[in-house]
Design a protein around this motif. Structure first.
Motif, PDB file in Angstrom:
ATOM      1  N   GLY A 264       0.786  -1.207   0.088  1.00  0.00           N
ATOM      2  CA  GLY A 264      -0.053   0.222   0.121  1.00  0.00           C
ATOM      3  C   GLY A 264       0.810   1.179  -0.059  1.00  0.00           C
ATOM      4  N   VAL A 265       0.592   2.174   1.168  1.00  0.00           N
ATOM      5  CA  VAL A 265       1.284   3.548   1.137  1.00  0.00           C
ATOM      6  C   VAL A 265       2.618   3.440   1.141  1.00  0.00           C
ATOM      7  N   LEU A 266       3.157   2.550   1.971  1.00  0.00           N
ATOM      8  CA  LEU A 266       4.790   2.526   2.362  1.00  0.00           C
ATOM      9  C   LEU A 266       5.355   2.095   0.942  1.00  0.00           C
ATOM     10  N   ALA A 267       4.721   1.124   0.081  1.00  0.00           N
ATOM     11  CA  ALA A 267       5.494   0.785  -1.050  1.00  0.00           C
ATOM     12  C   ALA A 267       5.532   2.017  -2.235  1.00  0.00           C
TER      13      ALA A 267
ATOM     14  N   VAL B 208      -2.867  -1.297  -7.220  1.00  0.00           N
ATOM     15  CA  VAL B 208      -2.797  -0.370  -6.083  1.00  0.00           C
ATOM     16  C   VAL B 208      -4.040   0.559  -5.751  1.00  0.00           C
ATOM     17  N   ARG B 209      -4.510   0.467  -4.511  1.00  0.00           N
ATOM     18  CA  ARG B 209      -5.565   1.301  -4.481  1.00  0.00           C
ATOM     19  C   ARG B 209      -5.339   2.609  -4.643  1.00  0.00           C
TER      20      ARG B 209
ATOM     21  N   ALA C 122      11.814   1.642   5.668  1.00  0.00           N
ATOM     22  CA  ALA C 122      10.861   0.913   4.980  1.00  0.00           C
ATOM     23  C   ALA C 122      11.708  -0.458   4.710  1.00  0.00           C
ATOM     24  N   ALA C 123      12.872  -0.170   4.130  1.00  0.00           N
ATOM     25  CA  ALA C 123      13.904  -1.582   3.486  1.00  0.00           C
ATOM     26  C   ALA C 123      13.838  -2.363   4.875  1.00  0.00           C
ATOM     27  N   VAL C 124      14.424  -1.771   6.116  1.00  0.00           N
ATOM     28  CA  VAL C 124      14.520  -2.786   7.299  1.00  0.00           C
ATOM     29  C   VAL C 124      13.152  -3.447   7.524  1.00  0.00           C
TER      30      VAL C 124
END
Length: 233
Positions: A139-142, A166-167, A217-219
């Protein structure tokens, strides 16, 4: 005497669009982007500063619209933000650059969904389907991470996201968050072109925050992926 009601016929499902129609929409989108790129190449950029000074109250509308058009034509967003900062200063220029990015994000997403969603869904193989599912699930994070990383022109990312599942709200929220740090950072740097010596540590805070979000985000994805597979973090 009892009259039995005749059951209504089930609704006929809509016929799928012919493959030629899906291809035609992709061609139309490619031609539209090419036309925008041609217009962008013919713009007298050396006169933009003079024009901006004479527009008066229409300046914000024109600046944001032209910036969005350039982004949809796949002009790098860095150049738009730098130019906005040079013309309007770090705060106003950054605001114009961000609004232009959001407008371009909406236009490119809608265009990509109209032109490429059905085509991709009909031809997606295993890898594309897994990537689409992965993006939709995050979602948003990607969207935030993709927008923060300079992996592709801003407009191209919008067209590509339009073809995914994706929404819309996740895409727009993620774009707003991801586009904000660089819009103001590059606008601040662009402002120093006309006022040298005004660069300080505050100029780079938005970009630093964007980098921190990407690393976090990667972690997070790495740790959550290991937990899903039953491996220790």
């Amino acid at each position: 005497m009892t009259v039995s009601a005749t059951p209504a016929d089930p609704p006929t499902p809509p016929e799928p669009e012919p493959r030629s129609g899906r291809r035609l929409r992709l061609v139309a989108l490619a031609l539209a982007v090419g036309a925008l790129a041609l217009v962008a190449a013919l713009l007298p950029l050396e006169k933009v500063g003079e024009a901006a000074a004479t527009l008066g109250p229409a300046t914000p509308v024109v600046a944001v619209t032209v910036g969005a058009m350039l982004l949809a034509a796949l002009v790098p967003r860095t150049a738009i933000s730098l130019g906005s900062g040079a013309l309007f200063g770090p705060l106003v220029g950054g605001s114009y650059a961000l609004l232009a990015a959001v407008l371009a994000a909406v236009v490119t997403f809608v265009a990509g969904r109209w032109a490429g969603r059905d085509y991709l869904a009909a031809r997606a193989g295993g890898r594309l389907a897994r990537l689409d599912h992965w993006l939709a699930r995050r979602g948003v994070l990607a969207v935030v991470v993709v927008r923060l990383l300079p992996v592709s022109p801003f407009g191209m990312v919008g067209y590509a996201y339009g073809t995914t599942s994706v929404r819309t709200r996740h895409y727009l929220i993620g774009t707003l968050i991801g586009a904000t740090p660089s819009a103001f950072s590059y606008a601040a740097i662009g402002a120093t072109v006309v006022k040298p010596g005004h660069v300080d540590l505050l100029t780079f805070i938005p970009a630093a925050l964007g980098t921190l979000v990407s690393i976090s985000a990667a972690v997070y994805w790495r740790v959550s992926g290991r937990r899903q597979h039953g491996r220790p973090g």
